[in-house]
Design a protein around this motif. Structure first.
Motif, PDB file in Angstrom:
ATOM      1  N   ASN A  41      40.691  96.619 -32.341  1.00 29.32           N
ATOM      2  CA  ASN A  41      42.191  96.299 -32.147  1.00 29.32           C
ATOM      3  C   ASN A  41      42.375  95.887 -30.922  1.00 29.32           C
ATOM      4  O   ASN A  41      43.139  94.954 -30.578  1.00 29.32           O
ATOM      5  CB  ASN A  41      43.019  97.672 -32.392  1.00 29.32           C
ATOM      6  N   ALA A  42      41.401  96.143 -29.829  1.00 33.26           N
ATOM      7  CA  ALA A  42      41.724  95.644 -28.300  1.00 33.26           C
ATOM      8  C   ALA A  42      41.492  94.367 -28.404  1.00 33.26           C
ATOM      9  O   ALA A  42      42.118  93.463 -27.732  1.00 33.26           O
ATOM     10  CB  ALA A  42      40.776  96.363 -27.740  1.00 33.26           C
ATOM     11  N   ILE A  43      40.577  93.784 -29.274  1.00 31.26           N
ATOM     12  CA  ILE A  43      40.434  92.309 -29.392  1.00 31.26           C
ATOM     13  C   ILE A  43      41.313  91.683 -30.263  1.00 31.26           C
ATOM     14  O   ILE A  43      42.058  90.489 -29.977  1.00 31.26           O
ATOM     15  CB  ILE A  43      38.934  92.029 -29.477  1.00 31.26           C
ATOM     16  N   THR A  44      41.298  91.939 -31.544  1.00 29.98           N
ATOM     17  CA  THR A  44      42.419  91.271 -32.459  1.00 29.98           C
ATOM     18  C   THR A  44      43.787  91.502 -31.969  1.00 29.98           C
ATOM     19  O   THR A  44      44.568  90.558 -32.406  1.00 29.98           O
ATOM     20  CB  THR A  44      42.440  92.028 -33.957  1.00 29.98           C
ATOM     21  N   LYS A  45      44.113  92.436 -31.442  1.00 25.56           N
ATOM     22  CA  LYS A  45      45.743  92.517 -31.121  1.00 25.56           C
ATOM     23  C   LYS A  45      45.991  92.250 -29.856  1.00 25.56           C
ATOM     24  O   LYS A  45      46.934  92.197 -29.142  1.00 25.56           O
ATOM     25  CB  LYS A  45      46.236  94.095 -31.265  1.00 25.56           C
ATOM     26  N   ASN A  46      44.795  91.904 -28.787  1.00 21.00           N
ATOM     27  CA  ASN A  46      44.843  91.496 -27.545  1.00 21.00           C
ATOM     28  C   ASN A  46      45.402  92.395 -26.681  1.00 21.00           C
ATOM     29  O   ASN A  46      46.535  92.020 -25.997  1.00 21.00           O
ATOM     30  CB  ASN A  46      45.215  90.069 -27.233  1.00 21.00           C
ATOM     31  N   PHE A  47      45.300  93.745 -26.652  1.00 21.46           N
ATOM     32  CA  PHE A  47      46.182  94.950 -25.874  1.00 21.46           C
ATOM     33  C   PHE A  47      46.185  94.363 -24.391  1.00 21.46           C
ATOM     34  O   PHE A  47      45.029  93.887 -23.876  1.00 21.46           O
ATOM     35  CB  PHE A  47      45.193  96.124 -26.036  1.00 21.46           C
ATOM     36  N   SER A  48      47.113  94.677 -23.826  1.00 23.91           N
ATOM     37  CA  SER A  48      47.248  94.512 -22.139  1.00 23.91           C
ATOM     38  C   SER A  48      47.154  96.067 -22.169  1.00 23.91           C
ATOM     39  O   SER A  48      47.707  97.245 -22.311  1.00 23.91           O
ATOM     40  CB  SER A  48      48.646  93.960 -21.753  1.00 23.91           C
ATOM     41  N   ILE A  49      45.819  96.270 -21.423  1.00 25.35           N
ATOM     42  CA  ILE A  49      45.441  97.884 -21.114  1.00 25.35           C
ATOM     43  C   ILE A  49      45.874  97.957 -19.666  1.00 25.35           C
ATOM     44  O   ILE A  49      45.314  97.136 -18.924  1.00 25.35           O
ATOM     45  CB  ILE A  49      43.971  98.036 -21.549  1.00 25.35           C
TER      46      ILE A  49
END
Length: 310
Positions: free
Chosen positions: A122-130
């Motif tokens: 999800n971090a990559i597919t949704k491109n989270f801003s972390i």
RNA sequence: GGCCAGGUAGCUCAGUGGUAGAGCAAUGGACUGAAAAUCCAUGUGUCGGCAGUUCAAUUCUGCCCCUGGCCA
């Protein structure tokens, strides 16, 4: 009429997508790996590992890493490059995975994520801003001294919005939220979001029959034992890695260590390892079930099933 | 065969004269720098069987059945 196959769906997607990649998801022992190879061969893919345990060196059998024979010549990346006592996080993984995906696209091939860590995918597919706050051992150590209630109240004072979302007993989440606030002086909730994705992804989910999945898990544990699980664990100990190290929490290792220390019997060790793996598979199903992006398919027939469970 | 200890939720067990609970499992859920991690929610089961005492028995009594241990 013949049911639509996952290959048709993927082919269609790849025809129009800008910077495409595929992701194969599903619970552990569902047959992700072999399905991924079939799809990879069909679409000229290279695989990027998205499993948070398979990144570790020397943790091969317990983490069910793919073998060279199983890979059938399909290139695999981001496996076995982290020392088992090293902390490795989503952010680092994403950076590497994105770079790898670019490289694969540059070669004219398709990147394919395969692995069971939903957060990574999800971090990559949704491109989270972390939130840009790296884990800090000292702060965590300090916070660990507080009780659950104190942690929650502290967070509620500083970042009430996050406090609302985190249960008082979830120390790990509370500590992280506080760590973010202490370091950045800004609420965790305020720093989170979703950016426009760098890639176009198609997420393919392996459908399973729950009963069969559990049986496969139980059997896989015996297979691992036959393939030298105990030897691998002993080797890890010999190399100096310890209980609790990041690479040493793969299902089966803590149980094997308890067995080696004589705390539990061999039968209990096996049963426990099977159990924690089943528990994990269930959590993975929960994670993906709600994600409407996933195209579920039967790994035996490659027909689209529209459901995570058959 | 005799004596002792038990038979309560899928498992391990707690408990009470007014029809029951905890852990684990199981199921559902959450999840943004530890994620194979971490956390949340959900507990009706002839309280071994039959009979007796009692207003009332899973709880007391008797008999029977089963399990384990000790003695023969």
């Amino acid at each position: 009429m013949k049911k639509e196959q996952i290959f048709d769906k993927a082919g269609e997607f790849l025809k129009t997508a800008k910077k495409p990649f595929l992701a194969v998801v599903g619970p552990t022992a569902s047959g992700k790996t072999s399905a991924s190879i079939k799809i990879a061969k069909k679409f000229n893919c290279e695989v990027i590992n998205s499993d948070s345990r398979q990144i570790f060196k020397h943790v091969d059998i317990v983490s069910a890493k793919i073998t060279p024979e199983e890979a059938e010549g399909v290139p695999h990346h981001l496996f076995s490059f982290v020392e088992p006592d090293q902390v490795f996080t989503v952010v680092e993984w994403r950076e590497m995975a994105e770079k790898m995906a670019e490289d694969i696209l540059d070669k004219g091939k398709i990147p394919m994520l395969c692995g069971g860590t939903g957060l990574y995918i999800n971090a990559i597919t949704k491109n989270f801003s972390i939130p840009a706050v790296a884990p800090q051992a000292e702060i965590r150590e300090e916070l660990e001294k507080m009780t659950n209630q104190e942690l929650w109240q502290e967070l509620n004072k500083k970042d009430p919005e996050s406090a609302k979302k985190i249960h008082e007993n979830n120390r790990r989440y509370l500590v992280r939220a506080l760590e973010i606030f202490e370091t950045s002086k800004e609420a965790k909730s305020a720093q989170e979001g979703i950016m426009s994705p760098k890639f176009e992804s198609l997420i393919l989910g392996v459908s399973v029959n729950r009963e069969e999945l559990y049986e496969r898990i139980n059997k896989r544990v015996y297979d691992m034992l036959e393939n030298g699980l105990m030897k691998e664990v002993k080797e890890l100990l010999k190399m100096g890695y310890k209980k609790g190290d990041p690479g040493m929490i793969s299902h089966g290792i803590p149980e094997a260590l308890d067995y080696l220390e004589g705390i539990i019997s061999k039968e209990d060790f096996i049963a426990k390892m099977q159990q924690v793996t089943r528990n994990f598979a269930k959590r993975q199903l929960t994670w993906w079930r709600r994600d409407e992006r996933v195209i579920w398919f039967n790994p035996a027939t490659f027909e689209i099933t529209n459901s995570p469970e058959i």
